[in-house]
Scaffold this motif. Structure first.
Motif, mmCIF file in Angstrom:
data_model
loop_
_atom_site.group_PDB
_atom_site.id
_atom_site.type_symbol
_atom_site.label_atom_id
_atom_site.label_comp_id
_atom_site.label_asym_id
_atom_site.label_seq_id
_atom_site.Cartn_x
_atom_site.Cartn_y
_atom_site.Cartn_z
ATOM 1 N N LYS A 1 53.952 36.126 37.305
ATOM 2 C CA LYS A 1 52.928 34.785 38.248
ATOM 3 C C LYS A 1 51.672 35.209 37.611
ATOM 4 C CE LYS A 1 50.963 35.625 42.345
ATOM 5 N NZ LYS A 1 49.777 35.333 42.530
ATOM 6 N N ASN A 2 50.888 37.106 37.662
ATOM 7 C CA ASN A 2 49.714 36.500 37.404
ATOM 8 C C ASN A 2 49.423 36.624 35.889
ATOM 9 O OD1 ASN A 2 49.499 36.926 40.568
ATOM 10 N ND2 ASN A 2 49.295 38.818 40.451
ATOM 11 N N TYR B 1 40.029 29.121 39.817
ATOM 12 C CA TYR B 1 39.024 29.407 39.259
ATOM 13 C C TYR B 1 38.857 29.488 37.902
ATOM 14 C CZ TYR B 1 39.929 34.037 40.263
ATOM 15 O OH TYR B 1 39.879 35.440 40.946
ATOM 16 N N ARG C 1 36.802 36.980 49.593
ATOM 17 C CA ARG C 1 37.073 37.566 47.858
ATOM 18 C C ARG C 1 35.806 36.275 47.408
ATOM 19 N NH1 ARG C 1 43.099 35.892 46.783
ATOM 20 N NH2 ARG C 1 42.509 37.426 45.464
ATOM 21 N N PRO C 2 34.861 37.894 47.149
ATOM 22 C CA PRO C 2 33.748 36.930 46.881
ATOM 23 C C PRO C 2 34.143 36.645 44.655
ATOM 24 C CG PRO C 2 33.521 39.336 47.060
ATOM 25 C CD PRO C 2 34.296 38.331 47.821
ATOM 26 N N ILE C 3 33.032 35.759 44.449
ATOM 27 C CA ILE C 3 33.522 35.940 42.733
ATOM 28 C C ILE C 3 31.607 36.250 42.162
ATOM 29 C CG2 ILE C 3 35.211 33.692 42.830
ATOM 30 C CD1 ILE C 3 32.690 31.778 41.872
ATOM 31 N N ASP C 4 30.841 37.042 42.073
ATOM 32 C CA ASP C 4 29.961 37.319 41.389
ATOM 33 C C ASP C 4 30.365 37.942 40.155
ATOM 34 O OD1 ASP C 4 31.109 39.290 43.634
ATOM 35 O OD2 ASP C 4 29.641 40.535 42.798
ATOM 36 N N GLN C 5 31.053 38.993 40.243
ATOM 37 C CA GLN C 5 31.323 39.120 38.629
ATOM 38 C C GLN C 5 31.227 38.352 38.162
ATOM 39 O OE1 GLN C 5 30.738 43.093 38.525
ATOM 40 N NE2 GLN C 5 30.535 42.286 40.457
ATOM 41 N N SER D 1 37.534 44.264 38.137
ATOM 42 C CA SER D 1 38.077 42.709 38.976
ATOM 43 C C SER D 1 38.539 42.315 37.612
ATOM 44 C CB SER D 1 36.998 41.741 39.181
ATOM 45 O OG SER D 1 37.431 40.267 39.737
ATOM 46 N N VAL D 2 40.570 42.363 38.061
ATOM 47 C CA VAL D 2 41.130 41.003 37.535
ATOM 48 C C VAL D 2 41.080 39.831 36.920
ATOM 49 C CG1 VAL D 2 43.654 40.231 37.528
ATOM 50 C CG2 VAL D 2 43.041 42.502 37.963
ATOM 51 N N GLY D 3 40.488 38.841 38.086
ATOM 52 C CA GLY D 3 39.930 37.389 37.624
ATOM 53 C C GLY D 3 38.914 37.297 36.854
ATOM 54 N N ASP E 1 49.136 44.936 45.003
ATOM 55 C CA ASP E 1 50.161 43.765 45.900
ATOM 56 C C ASP E 1 51.618 44.617 45.699
ATOM 57 O OD1 ASP E 1 48.870 41.574 42.943
ATOM 58 O OD2 ASP E 1 48.168 41.886 44.984
ATOM 59 N N ILE F 1 41.935 48.104 47.215
ATOM 60 C CA ILE F 1 41.031 47.473 46.800
ATOM 61 C C ILE F 1 40.434 45.515 47.512
ATOM 62 C CG2 ILE F 1 42.133 45.647 45.053
ATOM 63 C CD1 ILE F 1 42.168 47.501 44.069
ATOM 64 N N TRP F 2 40.983 45.644 48.623
ATOM 65 C CA TRP F 2 40.893 44.618 49.271
ATOM 66 C C TRP F 2 40.235 45.080 50.933
ATOM 67 C CZ3 TRP F 2 40.198 39.699 47.114
ATOM 68 C CH2 TRP F 2 41.038 39.832 45.920
ATOM 69 N N ARG G 1 52.367 38.813 49.682
ATOM 70 C CA ARG G 1 52.713 39.834 49.793
ATOM 71 C C ARG G 1 53.640 40.031 51.236
ATOM 72 N NH1 ARG G 1 54.304 39.027 44.548
ATOM 73 N NH2 ARG G 1 52.157 38.604 42.756
HETATM 74 C C1 EPZ Z 1 44.261 39.447 41.262
HETATM 75 O O1 EPZ Z 1 42.961 38.672 42.054
HETATM 76 C C2 EPZ Z 1 45.343 39.024 41.937
HETATM 77 N N1 EPZ Z 1 46.012 37.284 41.481
HETATM 78 C C3 EPZ Z 1 45.981 39.617 43.113
HETATM 79 O O2 EPZ Z 1 47.396 39.010 43.903
HETATM 80 C C4 EPZ Z 1 45.791 41.301 42.983
HETATM 81 O O3 EPZ Z 1 45.674 41.984 44.607
HETATM 82 C C5 EPZ Z 1 44.399 41.453 42.745
HETATM 83 O O4 EPZ Z 1 44.321 40.283 41.424
HETATM 84 C C6 EPZ Z 1 43.880 43.419 42.212
HETATM 85 O O5 EPZ Z 1 44.902 43.590 41.590
HETATM 86 C C7 EPZ Z 1 45.676 36.810 41.059
HETATM 87 O O6 EPZ Z 1 46.377 37.571 39.721
HETATM 88 C C8 EPZ Z 1 45.794 35.230 40.875
HETATM 89 P P1 EPZ Z 1 39.762 41.217 41.952
HETATM 90 P P2 EPZ Z 1 42.025 38.564 42.042
HETATM 91 O O7 EPZ Z 1 39.290 39.812 41.542
HETATM 92 O O8 EPZ Z 1 41.221 38.703 40.692
HETATM 93 C C9 EPZ Z 1 35.972 42.075 44.798
HETATM 94 C C10 EPZ Z 1 49.458 38.600 44.675
HETATM 95 O O9 EPZ Z 1 50.015 38.778 45.273
HETATM 96 N N2 EPZ Z 1 35.326 41.138 43.677
HETATM 97 O O10 EPZ Z 1 40.771 42.263 40.680
HETATM 98 O O11 EPZ Z 1 41.071 37.411 42.977
HETATM 99 C C11 EPZ Z 1 37.659 42.111 45.792
HETATM 100 O O12 EPZ Z 1 36.419 41.323 46.765
HETATM 101 C C12 EPZ Z 1 47.625 38.567 44.774
HETATM 102 O O13 EPZ Z 1 50.176 38.191 43.159
HETATM 103 C C13 EPZ Z 1 33.743 40.611 44.048
HETATM 104 O O14 EPZ Z 1 33.831 41.780 44.907
HETATM 105 O O15 EPZ Z 1 41.067 40.464 42.330
HETATM 106 C C14 EPZ Z 1 38.306 42.885 45.733
HETATM 107 O O16 EPZ Z 1 37.936 43.750 46.094
HETATM 108 C C15 EPZ Z 1 47.085 38.607 45.480
HETATM 109 N N3 EPZ Z 1 33.365 39.653 43.175
HETATM 110 C C16 EPZ Z 1 38.384 43.739 44.198
HETATM 111 O O17 EPZ Z 1 37.042 42.921 43.484
HETATM 112 C C17 EPZ Z 1 33.899 39.238 42.122
HETATM 113 O O18 EPZ Z 1 33.812 38.812 41.275
HETATM 114 C C18 EPZ Z 1 39.418 43.582 43.044
HETATM 115 O O19 EPZ Z 1 38.988 41.766 43.292
HETATM 116 C C19 EPZ Z 1 35.767 40.039 41.816
HETATM 117 C C20 EPZ Z 1 35.631 40.760 42.300
#
Ligand code: EPZ
Length: 429
Positions: free
Chosen positions: A18-19, A92, A118-122, A159-161, A301, A323-324, A367
């Protein structure tokens, strides 16, 4: 509805990741051409993403359940409206993809599973490192740049995203982009392979430094998505929790290392083959402690699914969520089934009980829902799970796959369940 107590036995075939799919579908926008992508999982989030791609003007042809042809030769819009963006997190990625294609994007704030803020600052830090101007007004993110220039970004946290989004914007930027403290998940590598097949120049994906040399133009390609690490892990844990004997096929065992290691710690046999793993349980699982970390650490996850298994393990386990901020909401549902779990901040202390009792519960998110399915499979009696559409966001044909493994599971539509009913987010009540 699940009548619990049945061992899972037999074979299950894992679908595409999926991801990875949710990153690769927007990436098709980076070329004006035709991409043929196979092994796309047949899940709600993919269907939503195809709606967005069509909304932007691309044409999408579905060749079979898991194969699509996406033609992005002509795009007529750079806007992803709120009604579409809010339905999932991955919307996004259209910011990075549209920025990369033509220097502008207007995408409403994403939705997604609710684990706290779930910020997007990065993501924004990355886009600005490439020279883009990014602003957020009434929940719409607007990014624009006359000309994207390669730059360096050192992420404050993994950050994955953000890693994916900056890769999407950088492949067509002028010059070299260096991403440091990058995420290393398998789906990051899959995206890099896809982009390189389209003519990009991405090196180092899977390590914490990714170097991208911008290219003038990119072209369509044929590709097949990697198997889903988390779907595979979910079935491995379901087999282990039910005392089962299951062949999980179409996997890349390397991607499952941290999950297999924890199952072995719980007394489960995991045999690895080229593209399958054989999970054999012998009686009740043993306790084990888990810390979720970025890849190659234990994946967040898989945290809820393991909690469901450890709820009936011998001994007391500790799961700490690295992570969360708030990913233990599902514990309340496990308590309804007789689990003995205490949540202390970002840790859950799980005292194994001899058995769980079936009860009416709900899926809090994707999940968490999978965890409730596992709990229902091991529980004595009947469990009903509400809001299973959240589970179907990320698990292709979960009822069919579990039934084939011997589970007694069926879909019930209670009379007042209007499929179009929009359940307001708690925060907006
Ligand atoms: C991806 O989310 C996955 N979603 C999530 O899977 C997964 O839990 C997560 O990566 C971690 O592996 C998709 O791929 C669609 P992150 P993402 O950015 O990218 C913080 C599922 O079940 N952060 O790696 O949103 C954030 O708050 C889903 O398939 C910032 O602070 O996760 C978190 O604490 C649920 N600022 C940490 O980083 C930012 O700009 C990791 O988040 C971005 C993230």
């Amino acid at each position: 509805m699940i009548h619990g107590g049945k061992r899972l036995v037999g074979n299950v075939d894992i679908s595409g990741a999926k991801n990875a799919a949710l990153a690769i579908i927007p990436a098709t926008l980076l070329a004006k051409g035709l991409c043929r992508v196979e092994n796309i999982p047949d899940i709600r989030d993919v269907r939503l993403m195809m709606d967005i791609i069509r909304h932007l003007g691309a044409s999408v042809r579905r060749l079979n359940t898991n194969t699509y042809e996406i033609d992005t030769t002509s795009i007529t819009s750079h806007t992803v409206p709120d009604a579409m963006a809010r339905k999932m997190r991955a919307s996004y990625y259209f910011i990075g993809a549209l920025l990369g294609r033509s220097g502008r994007a207007e995408v409403a704030m994403p939705g997604g599973c609710n684990f706290g803020v779930r910020p997007i600052d990065q993501h924004i830090k990355g886009f600005e490192a490439l020279g883009a101007r990014v602003k957020t007004e009434n929940a719409v993110i607007t990014a624009s740049s006359r000309e994207l220039l390669g730059g360096s970004v050192y992420f404050d946290l993994v950050s994955v995203g953000a890693t994916i989004n900056v890769m999407l914007a950088a492949v067509r930027a002028k010059g070299m982009t260096i991403i440091e403290n990058a995420a290393k998940e398998p789906h990051i590598v899959d995206l890099a392979n896809f982009l390189n097949l389209m003519g990009a120049d991405v090196r180092g994906a899977g390590t914490d430094v990714i170097k991208i040399r911008g290219v003038e133009s990119m072209h369509g390609c044929d590709y097949s998505i990697i198997p889903d690490q988390i779907e595979a892990g979910t079935y491995m844990v379901a087999a282990a929790a039910t005392g089962g004997d299951v062949w999980v096929r179409n996997v890349i065992p390397k991607h499952l290392d941290s999950i297999s290691a924890k199952l072995v710690e719980s007394g489960i046999d995991v045999e690895e083959y080229d593209d399958s793993v054989h999970v054999i349980a012998h009686g009740r699982p043993l306790k084990c402690n888990i810390k979720t970390m970025p890849h190659p650490g234990f994946p967040t996850d898989m945290q809820p699914q393991f909690a469901a298994m450890l709820a009936i393990a011998e001994g007391t386990s500790i799961i700490s969520e690295g992570i969360w901020d708030n990913r233990f909401r599902y514990v309340e549902q496990l308590l309804r089934m007789g689990a003995s779990i205490q949540v202390e901040g970002k840790a859950a202390i799980i005292e194994g009980v001899p058995f769980l009792k079936g009860a009416p519960v709900r899926a809090d998110d994707l999940r968490a829902g999978a965890a409730m399915v596992i709990a229902g499979l091991v529980a004595r009696g009947t469990t009903t799970i509400e809001d299973i559409h959240l589970i179907e966001r990320g698990y292709e044909n979960i009822l069919g796959k579990l039934t084939a493994l011997g589970a007694d599971i069926s879909r019930i539509q209670d009379e007042d369940d209007d499929p179009n009913r929009v359940i307001p987010m708690v925060s907006s009540l």
